[in-house]
Design a protein around this motif. Structure first.
Motif, PDB file in Angstrom:
ATOM      1  N   SER A  11      -8.137  29.889 -30.248  1.00  0.00           N
ATOM      2  CA  SER A  11      -8.269  30.686 -31.448  1.00  0.00           C
ATOM      3  C   SER A  11      -8.756  29.805 -32.584  1.00  0.00           C
ATOM      4  O   SER A  11      -8.413  28.639 -32.682  1.00  0.00           O
ATOM      5  CB  SER A  11      -6.925  31.283 -31.785  1.00  0.00           C
ATOM      6  N   ALA A  14      -5.578  29.862 -36.117  1.00  0.00           N
ATOM      7  CA  ALA A  14      -4.261  29.250 -36.235  1.00  0.00           C
ATOM      8  C   ALA A  14      -4.363  27.778 -35.925  1.00  0.00           C
ATOM      9  O   ALA A  14      -4.993  27.385 -34.965  1.00  0.00           O
ATOM     10  CB  ALA A  14      -3.279  29.896 -35.277  1.00  0.00           C
ATOM     11  N   ALA A  17       1.854  24.761 -35.726  1.00  0.00           N
ATOM     12  CA  ALA A  17       3.173  25.332 -35.912  1.00  0.00           C
ATOM     13  C   ALA A  17       4.095  24.196 -36.289  1.00  0.00           C
ATOM     14  O   ALA A  17       4.063  23.148 -35.673  1.00  0.00           O
ATOM     15  CB  ALA A  17       3.659  25.986 -34.629  1.00  0.00           C
ATOM     16  N   LEU A 115       7.953  37.493 -32.019  1.00  0.00           N
ATOM     17  CA  LEU A 115       6.626  37.303 -31.433  1.00  0.00           C
ATOM     18  C   LEU A 115       5.943  36.118 -32.097  1.00  0.00           C
ATOM     19  O   LEU A 115       5.240  35.343 -31.455  1.00  0.00           O
ATOM     20  CB  LEU A 115       5.779  38.557 -31.600  1.00  0.00           C
ATOM     21  N   PRO A 118       8.818  32.509 -31.185  1.00  0.00           N
ATOM     22  CA  PRO A 118       9.623  32.723 -29.982  1.00  0.00           C
ATOM     23  C   PRO A 118      10.730  31.689 -29.800  1.00  0.00           C
ATOM     24  O   PRO A 118      11.642  31.922 -29.030  1.00  0.00           O
ATOM     25  CB  PRO A 118       8.603  32.655 -28.846  1.00  0.00           C
ATOM     26  N   ARG A 119      10.637  30.575 -30.528  1.00  0.00           N
ATOM     27  CA  ARG A 119      11.758  29.621 -30.473  1.00  0.00           C
ATOM     28  C   ARG A 119      12.829  30.130 -31.422  1.00  0.00           C
ATOM     29  O   ARG A 119      12.805  29.876 -32.623  1.00  0.00           O
ATOM     30  CB  ARG A 119      11.286  28.232 -30.861  1.00  0.00           C
ATOM     31  N   ARG A 120      13.736  30.860 -30.840  1.00  0.00           N
ATOM     32  CA  ARG A 120      14.666  31.628 -31.662  1.00  0.00           C
ATOM     33  C   ARG A 120      15.606  30.762 -32.471  1.00  0.00           C
ATOM     34  O   ARG A 120      15.956  31.103 -33.602  1.00  0.00           O
ATOM     35  CB  ARG A 120      15.468  32.583 -30.766  1.00  0.00           C
TER      36      ARG A 120
ATOM     37  N   GLY B  49       8.396  37.914 -23.909  1.00  0.00           N
ATOM     38  CA  GLY B  49       9.585  37.101 -24.129  1.00  0.00           C
ATOM     39  C   GLY B  49      10.619  37.745 -25.044  1.00  0.00           C
ATOM     40  O   GLY B  49      11.531  37.062 -25.512  1.00  0.00           O
ATOM     41  N   ASP B  61      -1.564  32.650 -19.271  1.00  0.00           N
ATOM     42  CA  ASP B  61      -2.304  31.427 -18.994  1.00  0.00           C
ATOM     43  C   ASP B  61      -1.366  30.335 -18.482  1.00  0.00           C
ATOM     44  O   ASP B  61      -1.421  29.183 -18.921  1.00  0.00           O
ATOM     45  CB  ASP B  61      -3.059  30.949 -20.241  1.00  0.00           C
ATOM     46  N   TYR B  65       5.979  32.967 -22.525  1.00  0.00           N
ATOM     47  CA  TYR B  65       5.720  33.237 -23.943  1.00  0.00           C
ATOM     48  C   TYR B  65       6.440  32.241 -24.848  1.00  0.00           C
ATOM     49  O   TYR B  65       5.887  31.731 -25.814  1.00  0.00           O
ATOM     50  CB  TYR B  65       6.123  34.664 -24.309  1.00  0.00           C
ATOM     51  N   ARG B  66       7.694  31.950 -24.489  1.00  0.00           N
ATOM     52  CA  ARG B  66       8.496  31.062 -25.329  1.00  0.00           C
ATOM     53  C   ARG B  66       7.960  29.639 -25.410  1.00  0.00           C
ATOM     54  O   ARG B  66       8.320  28.875 -26.294  1.00  0.00           O
ATOM     55  CB  ARG B  66       9.913  30.983 -24.800  1.00  0.00           C
ATOM     56  N   GLU B  67       7.114  29.293 -24.434  1.00  0.00           N
ATOM     57  CA  GLU B  67       6.587  27.928 -24.444  1.00  0.00           C
ATOM     58  C   GLU B  67       5.325  27.793 -25.287  1.00  0.00           C
ATOM     59  O   GLU B  67       4.815  26.700 -25.456  1.00  0.00           O
ATOM     60  CB  GLU B  67       6.274  27.492 -23.010  1.00  0.00           C
ATOM     61  N   LEU B  68       4.819  28.909 -25.791  1.00  0.00           N
ATOM     62  CA  LEU B  68       3.593  28.856 -26.579  1.00  0.00           C
ATOM     63  C   LEU B  68       3.901  28.253 -27.946  1.00  0.00           C
ATOM     64  O   LEU B  68       4.861  28.649 -28.601  1.00  0.00           O
ATOM     65  CB  LEU B  68       3.016  30.261 -26.751  1.00  0.00           C
ATOM     66  N   THR B  69       3.085  27.292 -28.378  1.00  0.00           N
ATOM     67  CA  THR B  69       3.393  26.657 -29.657  1.00  0.00           C
ATOM     68  C   THR B  69       2.891  27.496 -30.828  1.00  0.00           C
ATOM     69  O   THR B  69       3.578  27.632 -31.827  1.00  0.00           O
ATOM     70  CB  THR B  69       2.798  25.242 -29.738  1.00  0.00           C
ATOM     71  N   THR B  70       1.693  28.034 -30.706  1.00  0.00           N
ATOM     72  CA  THR B  70       1.232  28.963 -31.734  1.00  0.00           C
ATOM     73  C   THR B  70       0.978  30.302 -31.047  1.00  0.00           C
ATOM     74  O   THR B  70      -0.154  30.665 -30.752  1.00  0.00           O
ATOM     75  CB  THR B  70      -0.055  28.470 -32.435  1.00  0.00           C
ATOM     76  N   PRO B  71       2.056  31.047 -30.798  1.00  0.00           N
ATOM     77  CA  PRO B  71       1.958  32.257 -29.971  1.00  0.00           C
ATOM     78  C   PRO B  71       0.958  33.297 -30.504  1.00  0.00           C
ATOM     79  O   PRO B  71       0.276  33.945 -29.713  1.00  0.00           O
ATOM     80  CB  PRO B  71       3.383  32.812 -29.964  1.00  0.00           C
ATOM     81  N   LEU B  72       0.875  33.409 -31.826  1.00  0.00           N
ATOM     82  CA  LEU B  72      -0.019  34.444 -32.362  1.00  0.00           C
ATOM     83  C   LEU B  72      -1.476  34.120 -32.062  1.00  0.00           C
ATOM     84  O   LEU B  72      -2.324  35.008 -32.012  1.00  0.00           O
ATOM     85  CB  LEU B  72       0.181  34.608 -33.867  1.00  0.00           C
ATOM     86  N   ALA B  73      -1.766  32.840 -31.874  1.00  0.00           N
ATOM     87  CA  ALA B  73      -3.130  32.447 -31.560  1.00  0.00           C
ATOM     88  C   ALA B  73      -3.430  32.643 -30.081  1.00  0.00           C
ATOM     89  O   ALA B  73      -4.583  32.705 -29.666  1.00  0.00           O
ATOM     90  CB  ALA B  73      -3.350  30.981 -31.933  1.00  0.00           C
TER      91      ALA B  73
END
Ligand SMILES: Nc1ncnc2c1ncn2[C@@H]1O[C@H](COP(=O)(O)OP(=O)(O)OP(=O)(O)O)[C@@H](O)[C@H]1O
Ligand SMILES: [Mg+2]
Lengths: 276, 316
Positions: A11, A14, A17, A115, A118-120, B49, B61, B65-73
């Motif tokens: 992307s 972004a 993080a 979303l 996700p790292r709660r 997730g 990929d 999901y929880r392992e994604l660092t910039t999930p929105l991207a």
């Protein structure tokens, strides 16, 4: 139209993080809903005004006050000043603390939040950090203003100043207590996940149940009461350790901190485990 | 690419998703179909997730999901239920999401523009109509310019213009090489939007095939035959390879054989024919037939009868 085009590699919008980003995000959330302004405004307004009202009453009734009570006031005027408006204003913080997380559940916002984050546990940590810092800042202002108003009004009967032993610590401690209370409420809100239920349980506990434990008979009542989170925490608002206090001001605050930490751990555990 | 492996999810006693495995590839729109309560939304929440599977894994990929660092991207998601604080403005809603992963303010205005909400950017989301709320959800999904999109019934609440817009938009996103996974319970909607279909019922996989293939199947003809010698005719047709269902004393439904051949068989055997009517089921009917066994919430009365393909209406 089969998969011929290459998937965009990454992307373009972004970049990173970071925990700073999470703090930023939680700050935006906090400032962009009305309930925050209401709660903090109420605290800033109620605390000094009730201090003025109640200290005013104390001064007005001074001549009818028993000598023993007078000497009690004279022994720790700081506690009298800080404690008077305090009970009225702390529910504002309870409401804010619970709302910050429970309203995410009631509105469904929690799903958008998770979303994006996700790292709660990091999300909860950022939320707690922003909430407690904002509450601390507003509470400190309210506590200092209340102290100065109260001290000025009380001055004709009892002299009180920030220079008194423990006075400055008590004023700052009041801010610390409210910040801790916001975290305590946040934890309850995260565990209960319902605004009404969360707010009711925190306020009932803080204002009704905890003080009532004092009435339990004998040593048991005394000890149980002394180690309850908010009751212990309130000790930090006194300049000195009063006779009969089982804990010093800092010990009391430490007990409150431990309770809060335990609840936050439970909240974090549940947040991680439960479906959103 | 989205990969679900043996996903199972229970809510109390209720099994919402049962041992579900599939992959969703890039470069095309993949429709996720199933009747109400089939487990589409649950599956999507598992992929994202939000809910935890009891068994199995879902990866995007190759990562959870929880392992994604910039999930929105990486993944843009539009959920079924509202996920917006009504007291927050559209802009602030997107801002707090964007800030968590360094997405610029410029991008916020871009996506607001893209979904047509620029004018109400600083209005509280609580006052939005269903369609506007849906657009805001889409804006959030697009915020990180993700390579994977997971959209749960995106046309919900949109007007015809909005539906057309999102249909075109999804195909465009897919043409750019993105993975677009979109749920619906409307077969016809998916037939014109999706290139690939994943169909589930009661939490289990029913079909996983290109849309074209499904349409071919759906077009499979049934021929209605009326004859006073229905019994003998049925036997003759069966011998010749047709699949016969006897509707009543003198009516048959024949599959796997066209009307011409049936006529020839009747003539050869000297059977009188009163009617030979080729029937073409709609795609929606084919879908219903496929999922009939697994419909979660059938209406009262015997919908099973009513659902059965009857008269011919052309497929899409
Ligand atoms: N949070 C939950 N708690 C309990 N049961 C649930 C929960 N979420 C879903 N279910 C149940 O799981 C099943 C699947 O629901 P799901 O929402 O995934 O279906 P769906 O395919 O999205 O249906 P629809 O087309 O109506 O949106 C349903 O029987 C539903 O009642
Ligand atoms: Mg659904």
């Amino acid at each position: 139209m089969t998969a011929t085009a290459a998937r965009p590699t990454a992307s373009t919008v972004a970049s990173r993080a970071s925990f700073g980003g999470l703090l930023h995000s939680e700050w935006t959330k906090l400032r962009s809903v009305r309930s925050t302004g209401w709660s903090l405004g109420l605290l800033a307004l109620l605390y000094p005004s009730f201090t003025a009202l109640l200290v005013g009453l104390t001064v007005a009734n001074w001549d009818q006050t028993a000598a023993s009570d007078r000497s009690l006031i004279a022994s720790d005027p700081t506690a009298v000043i800080l404690g008077s408006g305090f009970l009225i204003s702390q529910p504002a913080i309870c409401v804010l603390g619970v709302m910050v997380i429970a309203s995410e559940y009631s509105t469904g916002m929690i799903r958008a939040s998770l979303l994006a984050k996700p790292r709660r546990l990091s999300m909860l940590a950022a939320k707690g950090a922003v909430l407690s810092l904002v509450v601390l800042a507003v509470s400190l202002v309210a506590a200092f203003v209340s102290f100065f108003i109260g001290a000025a009004m009380l001055s004709e009967k009892v002299a009180a100043s920030l220079g008194d032993p423990g006075a400055l610590r008590a004023v700052v401690g009041t801010g610390l207590y409210l910040a801790m209370l916001s975290l305590f409420s946040l934890a309850i809100g995260a565990i209960v996940r319902r605004t009404a239920a969360g707010i009711t349980s925190v306020i009932m506990f803080v204002l009704v149940l905890a003080p009532l434990v004092q009435l339990l008979p004998g040593k048991f009542g005394e000890y149980a009461h002394a180690y309850l989170p908010t009751e212990a925490g309130l000790l930090i608002g006194q300049a000195i350790q009063h006779e009969g206090d089982l804990l010093t001001p800092w010990q009391g605050f430490g007990v409150f901190g431990l309770w809060t930490a335990a609840l936050l751990v439970l909240a974090a555990f549940l947040l991680n485990r439960r479906d959103a | 690419m989205i990969e679900a492996k043996n996903l199972t999810k229970r809510y109390g006693d209720k099994v919402a998703v049962k041992d579900l495995s599939f992959t969703v590839g890039p470069g095309k729109v993949t429709g996720f179909l199933g009747p109400n309560g089939a487990g589409k939304s649950t599956t999507m929440r598992l992929i994202l997730g939000l809910d935890h599977p009891d068994r199995g894994t879902a990866t995007i990929d190759g990562k959870r999901y929880r392992e994604l660092t910039t999930p929105l991207a990486a993944v843009g998601a539009l959920l079924e239920a509202k996920a917006v604080h009504p007291g927050r403005t559209a802009y602030n809603h997107l801002l707090c999401l964007a800030q968590s992963q360094g997405i610029s303010k410029k991008r916020i205005y871009e996506v607001l523009d893209l979904v047509g909400l620029s004018e109400v950017a600083h209005k509280r989301a609580g006052g939005f109509s269903l369609g506007m709320g849906q657009r805001l959800g889409l804006a959030a999904a697009l915020l990180g310019d993700p390579a994977v999109l997971v959209l749960d019934e995106p046309v919900n609440g949109l007007d015809p213009e909005g539906i057309l817009w999102i249909r075109t938009f999804m195909r465009q996103l897919a043409a750019e090489g993105r993975t677009v996974f979109v749920s619906s319970h409307l077969m016809n909607e998916m037939a014109v939007t999706a290139e690939h279909l994943i169909i589930i019922g009661r939490g289990s996989l029913i079909a996983d095939c290109p849309t074209q293939e499904f349409i071919e199947q759906g077009k499979k003809q049934t021929v209605l035959v009326r004859s006073p010698n229905a019994g003998e005719l049925a036997a003759a047709i069966t011998r010749a390879g047709g699949a016969v269902t006897r509707n009543d004393d003198n009516e048959l439904s024949v599959e796997d054989m066209d009307a011409t051949r049936i006529g020839e068989i009747a003539s050869a055997g000297g059977h009188v024919l009163h009617e030979v009517v080729p029937q073409r089921g709609t795609l929606e009917e084919a879908f219903m037939a496929l999922t009939r066994e697994s419909v979660e919430y059938a209406g009262t009365g015997s919908t099973r009868e009513a659902d059965a393909p009857k008269s011919g209406g052309g497929a899409e």
